[in-house]
Design an enzyme around this catalytic site. Structure first.
Site, PDB file in Angstrom:
ATOM      1  N   LYS A  82       0.839  -1.208   0.000  1.00 28.18           N
ATOM      2  CA  LYS A  82       0.000   0.000   0.000  1.00 28.18           C
ATOM      3  C   LYS A  82       0.874   1.258   0.000  1.00 28.18           C
ATOM      4  CE  LYS A  82      -3.585   2.744   0.447  1.00 28.18           C
ATOM      5  NZ  LYS A  82      -4.604   2.988  -0.553  1.00 28.18           N
ATOM      6  N   LYS A 116      -0.681  11.518   5.848  1.00 30.15           N
ATOM      7  CA  LYS A 116      -0.414  10.420   6.796  1.00 30.15           C
ATOM      8  C   LYS A 116       0.321   9.275   6.067  1.00 30.15           C
ATOM      9  CE  LYS A 116      -3.718   7.591   6.847  1.00 30.15           C
ATOM     10  NZ  LYS A 116      -4.208   6.312   6.404  1.00 30.15           N
TER      11      LYS A 116
HETATM   12  P1  NAD Z   1     -13.188   8.316   7.194  1.00 21.49           P
HETATM   13  O1  NAD Z   1     -12.618   9.347   8.091  1.00 21.49           O
HETATM   14  O2  NAD Z   1     -14.237   8.711   6.211  1.00 21.49           O
HETATM   15  O3  NAD Z   1     -13.762   7.092   8.068  1.00 21.49           O
HETATM   16  C1  NAD Z   1     -13.138   6.585   9.217  1.00 21.49           C
HETATM   17  C2  NAD Z   1     -14.220   6.187  10.202  1.00 21.49           C
HETATM   18  O4  NAD Z   1     -13.607   5.584  11.339  1.00 21.49           O
HETATM   19  C3  NAD Z   1     -15.038   7.387  10.720  1.00 21.49           C
HETATM   20  O5  NAD Z   1     -16.427   7.134  10.538  1.00 21.49           O
HETATM   21  C4  NAD Z   1     -14.651   7.498  12.191  1.00 21.49           C
HETATM   22  O6  NAD Z   1     -15.697   7.985  12.992  1.00 21.49           O
HETATM   23  C5  NAD Z   1     -14.292   6.052  12.493  1.00 21.49           C
HETATM   24  N1  NAD Z   1     -13.400   5.889  13.650  1.00 21.49           N
HETATM   25  C6  NAD Z   1     -12.272   6.565  13.944  1.00 21.49           C
HETATM   26  N2  NAD Z   1     -11.717   6.103  15.081  1.00 21.49           N
HETATM   27  C7  NAD Z   1     -12.520   5.094  15.504  1.00 21.49           C
HETATM   28  C8  NAD Z   1     -12.496   4.222  16.628  1.00 21.49           C
HETATM   29  N3  NAD Z   1     -11.519   4.300  17.548  1.00 21.49           N
HETATM   30  N4  NAD Z   1     -13.500   3.326  16.764  1.00 21.49           N
HETATM   31  C9  NAD Z   1     -14.504   3.258  15.860  1.00 21.49           C
HETATM   32  N5  NAD Z   1     -14.590   4.054  14.779  1.00 21.49           N
HETATM   33  C10 NAD Z   1     -13.607   4.962  14.605  1.00 21.49           C
HETATM   34  O7  NAD Z   1     -11.945   7.629   6.431  1.00 21.49           O
HETATM   35  P2  NAD Z   1     -11.937   6.745   5.093  1.00 21.49           P
HETATM   36  O8  NAD Z   1     -11.737   7.645   3.913  1.00 21.49           O
HETATM   37  O9  NAD Z   1     -13.083   5.772   5.119  1.00 21.49           O
HETATM   38  O10 NAD Z   1     -10.538   5.978   5.291  1.00 21.49           O
HETATM   39  C11 NAD Z   1     -10.396   4.906   6.224  1.00 21.49           C
HETATM   40  C12 NAD Z   1      -9.040   4.246   5.953  1.00 21.49           C
HETATM   41  O11 NAD Z   1      -9.008   3.772   4.599  1.00 21.49           O
HETATM   42  C13 NAD Z   1      -7.828   5.173   6.127  1.00 21.49           C
HETATM   43  O12 NAD Z   1      -6.755   4.457   6.679  1.00 21.49           O
HETATM   44  C14 NAD Z   1      -7.524   5.593   4.689  1.00 21.49           C
HETATM   45  O13 NAD Z   1      -6.168   5.964   4.521  1.00 21.49           O
HETATM   46  C15 NAD Z   1      -7.887   4.316   3.931  1.00 21.49           C
HETATM   47  N6  NAD Z   1      -8.259   4.508   2.520  1.00 21.49           N
HETATM   48  C16 NAD Z   1      -9.152   5.482   2.151  1.00 21.49           C
HETATM   49  C17 NAD Z   1      -9.481   5.638   0.796  1.00 21.49           C
HETATM   50  C18 NAD Z   1     -10.434   6.726   0.323  1.00 21.49           C
HETATM   51  O14 NAD Z   1     -10.475   6.981  -0.893  1.00 21.49           O
HETATM   52  N7  NAD Z   1     -11.183   7.366   1.193  1.00 21.49           N
HETATM   53  C19 NAD Z   1      -8.918   4.790  -0.162  1.00 21.49           C
HETATM   54  C20 NAD Z   1      -8.042   3.783   0.255  1.00 21.49           C
HETATM   55  C21 NAD Z   1      -7.713   3.649   1.591  1.00 21.49           C
END
Ligand code: NAD
Length: 298
Positions: free
Chosen positions: A172, A240
């Site tokens: 990744k 990050k």
């Molecule tokens: P986001 O901020 O939209 O969602 C994260 C969720 O996790 C939120 O709803 C938050 O409330 C919840 N959360 C945080 N801490 C928590 C805890 N301790 N317990 C329970 N829930 C908790 O983020 P996202 O865009 O969905 O990304 C999530 C992960 O996926 C990240 O690591 C990101 O780098 C990765 N990612 C995102 C994308 C994208 O396009 N958005 C693509 C690939 C990978």
């Protein structure tokens, strides 16, 4: 009988991924610190829980999709985390993008209690999550990978075993180098052309038809030249990821000169208050430097 699945973290990505698991008939147990995020999945038929411990107690397989390494550490190893309801036979799959070292630590700590773990970060963005077309890169034991493949198949299209614990996160990191540099390259190309007076829509049309074509430009280019920067993938998350990449590179003694420049450009995004915009908004930094906006003329 189908496994009972726990899903922790129902944000931009998790809500779609969890939704697909519900749609194919898995019993789904969910938790998110955000009440609205939780409510959206409950409306679709998931069972809400008060925390990670409760989700874990109700599930055979727990999946997490939270922002960063400290969040995964809390979810997995915190006082009320997965570890507090850990038992032999439980499977934990973290699909967040985190430091490879944290993936290894979580796997080791939970492994002491008989929990089998995989790191399984994803690529493909919100569109990939919504269309169940993610690329999923998996680190951990190969037999466990094969065992959970039917679950990962529900969320992704290309699912690859990359090696032992942490290997999914390493791949990744490689992915995020390529994506960041693609965004910076697109930004510089569009800003140069725009300052010379060429319509950025023309630049995208021409570049998309030749060797310069990229998925980044196909998906985000048309939005960028309209000034649309709603995430998608938040800049603060790509920053990050670039921190993870540079730390990993330092540890392995690998110079990454071009990525170091992208890292600084994303630092400028955070410093200028653009952390919640889509990562394509890195073009704003180049636009500020050049004093021109690359917007379509039509
Ligand atoms: P986001 O901020 O939209 O969602 C994260 C969720 O996790 C939120 O709803 C938050 O409330 C919840 N959360 C945080 N801490 C928590 C805890 N301790 N317990 C329970 N829930 C908790 O983020 P996202 O865009 O969905 O990304 C999530 C992960 O996926 C990240 O690591 C990101 O780098 C990765 N990612 C995102 C994308 C994208 O396009 N958005 C693509 C690939 C990978």
């Amino acid at each position: 009988m189908k496994a009972k699945i726990g899903f922790i973290g129902l944000g931009i990505m998790g809500r779609h991924m969890a939704g697909h698991l519900l749609n194919v008939g898995y019993e789904l147990h969910v938790y998110d610190v955000s009440q609205p995020a939780l409510a959206a999945l409950v409306e679709k038929g998931a069972a809400a829980h008060a925390g990670c411990k409760e989700v874990t107690a109700a599930s055979d397989v727990v999946i997490s999709m939270v922002p960063d390494s400290p969040d995964v550490e809390k979810v997995a190893l915190g006082a009320d985390g997965i570890i507090s309801a850990a038992r032999p036979g439980l499977i934990y799959i973290d699909m967040s993008t985190i430091a490879p070292g944290m993936a290894v630590k979580v796997s080791k700590e939970l492994g002491k209690l008989g929990v089998r773990c995989l790191d399984a970060p994803v690529s493909g963005g919100e569109t990939g999550a919504a269309n169940a077309a993610l690329s999923i890169m998996v680190g951990g034991p190969e037999d466990l990978f094969r065992e959970v493949l039917p679950i990962l198949d529900v969320m992704g299209k290309t699912i690859t075993h990359c090696g032992g614990s942490g290997a999914g996160q390493i791949v990744k990191a490689c992915n995020q180098i390529q994506v960041a540099l693609n965004f910076v390259g697109m930004a510089e190309a569009l800003v140069l052309g725009a300052k010379a007076g060429v319509d950025p829509a023309v630049i995208i049309k021409v570049l998309s038809a030749g060797y310069a074509q990229t998925r980044v430009m196909d998906v985000r280019g048309p939005k960028v030249i309209k000034g649309e920067f709603e995430p998608g993938f938040k800049s603060k998350f790509h920053y990050k990821d670039l921190n993870i990449i540079m730390e990993t590179a330092r540890r392995l003694n690998v110079p990454l000169p071009a990525t170091a420049v992208a890292h600084e450009l994303f630092a400028a995004m955070i410093a200028s208050g653009r952390g919640d915009l889509d990562h394509s908004a890195v073009i704003n930094i180049i636009e500020d430097l050049a004093k021109v906006e690359a917007r379509a003329k039509g």
